[in-house]
Design a protein around this motif. Structure first.
Motif, mmCIF file in Angstrom:
data_model
loop_
_atom_site.group_PDB
_atom_site.id
_atom_site.type_symbol
_atom_site.label_atom_id
_atom_site.label_comp_id
_atom_site.label_asym_id
_atom_site.label_seq_id
_atom_site.Cartn_x
_atom_site.Cartn_y
_atom_site.Cartn_z
ATOM 1 N N ARG A 97 -20.216 23.179 20.503
ATOM 2 C CA ARG A 97 -21.452 22.811 19.810
ATOM 3 C C ARG A 97 -21.169 22.501 18.336
ATOM 4 O O ARG A 97 -21.661 21.510 17.795
ATOM 5 C CB ARG A 97 -22.478 23.942 19.940
ATOM 6 C CG ARG A 97 -23.773 23.637 19.218
ATOM 7 C CD ARG A 97 -24.823 24.718 19.404
ATOM 8 N NE ARG A 97 -24.342 26.015 18.990
ATOM 9 C CZ ARG A 97 -24.245 27.085 19.790
ATOM 10 N NH1 ARG A 97 -24.606 27.011 21.043
ATOM 11 N NH2 ARG A 97 -23.791 28.225 19.324
ATOM 12 N N GLU A 98 -20.341 23.319 17.710
ATOM 13 C CA GLU A 98 -20.030 23.109 16.293
ATOM 14 C C GLU A 98 -19.341 21.763 16.077
ATOM 15 O O GLU A 98 -19.720 20.991 15.191
ATOM 16 C CB GLU A 98 -19.134 24.252 15.789
ATOM 17 C CG GLU A 98 -18.786 24.146 14.318
ATOM 18 C CD GLU A 98 -17.865 25.266 13.845
ATOM 19 O OE1 GLU A 98 -17.521 25.237 12.648
ATOM 20 O OE2 GLU A 98 -17.495 26.136 14.645
ATOM 21 N N ALA A 99 -18.351 21.446 16.911
ATOM 22 C CA ALA A 99 -17.635 20.172 16.781
ATOM 23 C C ALA A 99 -18.581 19.005 17.034
ATOM 24 O O ALA A 99 -18.577 18.001 16.305
ATOM 25 C CB ALA A 99 -16.457 20.133 17.749
ATOM 26 N N PHE A 100 -19.398 19.136 18.069
ATOM 27 C CA PHE A 100 -20.337 18.074 18.422
ATOM 28 C C PHE A 100 -21.329 17.823 17.288
ATOM 29 O O PHE A 100 -21.558 16.675 16.886
ATOM 30 C CB PHE A 100 -21.069 18.456 19.720
ATOM 31 C CG PHE A 100 -22.003 17.395 20.216
ATOM 32 C CD1 PHE A 100 -21.517 16.269 20.863
ATOM 33 C CD2 PHE A 100 -23.378 17.517 20.045
ATOM 34 C CE1 PHE A 100 -22.386 15.292 21.331
ATOM 35 C CE2 PHE A 100 -24.246 16.544 20.503
ATOM 36 C CZ PHE A 100 -23.750 15.427 21.150
ATOM 37 N N VAL A 101 -21.916 18.879 16.742
ATOM 38 C CA VAL A 101 -22.899 18.751 15.653
ATOM 39 C C VAL A 101 -22.249 18.173 14.406
ATOM 40 O O VAL A 101 -22.819 17.286 13.745
ATOM 41 C CB VAL A 101 -23.564 20.121 15.363
ATOM 42 C CG1 VAL A 101 -24.349 20.081 14.063
ATOM 43 C CG2 VAL A 101 -24.464 20.522 16.520
ATOM 44 N N LEU A 102 -21.053 18.631 14.069
ATOM 45 C CA LEU A 102 -20.368 18.101 12.885
ATOM 46 C C LEU A 102 -20.101 16.598 13.025
ATOM 47 O O LEU A 102 -20.236 15.843 12.068
ATOM 48 C CB LEU A 102 -19.058 18.854 12.634
ATOM 49 C CG LEU A 102 -19.197 20.264 12.087
ATOM 50 C CD1 LEU A 102 -17.832 20.972 12.072
ATOM 51 C CD2 LEU A 102 -19.790 20.254 10.684
#
Length: 187
Positions: free
Chosen positions: A129-134
């Motif tokens: 989720r963090e990679a996707f959102v960034l």
């Protein structure tokens, strides 16, 4: 012996002097020679009436133009009122409606779709989720995401692909809910 000159004659002469100039000005404003002539004539009549009432007019040309501008504003306002009345007279089905995205049903559907996507993204594993959102929302490149998260670019790519696939599945399920169920045929 000094002869007295009637002020009304002087006023008429000044109006005649400015009439063509005013007519051209109004013609540029309304793009119609007949309407411009009517407005110019009305302006002159009002200025003459003001002169005959005994009011001191210091600058006939300025008063003439101010009167003409006021008449233009009045004309515009009347046209707006008429246009508004015409819209009120239209049957409800013919009245122009708000753009589709502002329609209540559309707004509700959009909110539901956004909630579905947000839920899908929230259910991703935390690092994914963090990679996707960034990448998607903060618009960082794969290398920037990798550097910020302390992982390889290859891992960032895998996280983003996983997030994209999850969103694609969400889109399909939302589309399936929106489309009517196929009619069953008797076998």
């Amino acid at each position: 012996m000094v002869s007295q000159v009637d002020p009304a004659v002087i006023g008429c002469a000044l109006l005649e002097r400015y009439y063509r100039e005013l007519l051209h000005f109004l013609q540029r404003q309304v793009s119609d020679r007949d309407t411009a002539a009517d407005l110019a004539q009305e302006s002159c009549a009002r200025v003459l009436a003001a002169q005959h009432s005994g009011r001191d007019i210091l600058d006939v040309r300025a008063l003439l133009y101010r009167t003409a501008r006021n008449l233009l504003v009045d004309r515009h306002r009347r046209a707006e009122v008429r246009r508004h009345d015409d819209l009120d007279a239209m049957p409800h089905a013919e009245q122009p409606c708000a753009p589709r995205h502002l329609q209540p049903e559309e707004a509700l559907a959009s909110q539901q779709i956004l909630r579905a996507y947000a839920g899908t993204i929230d259910r991703l594993p935390p690092r994914c989720r963090e990679a996707f959102v960034l990448h998607v929302f903060d618009d960082l490149s794969h290398a920037q995401v990798a550097q910020r998260m302390g992982i390889s670019v290859s891992m960032v790519e895998k996280h983003i692909v996983r997030g994209m696939l999850a969103c694609k599945l969400c889109e399909r399920s939302v589309s399936a809910q929106d489309s009517p169920a196929p009619a069953r045929t008797a076998a």
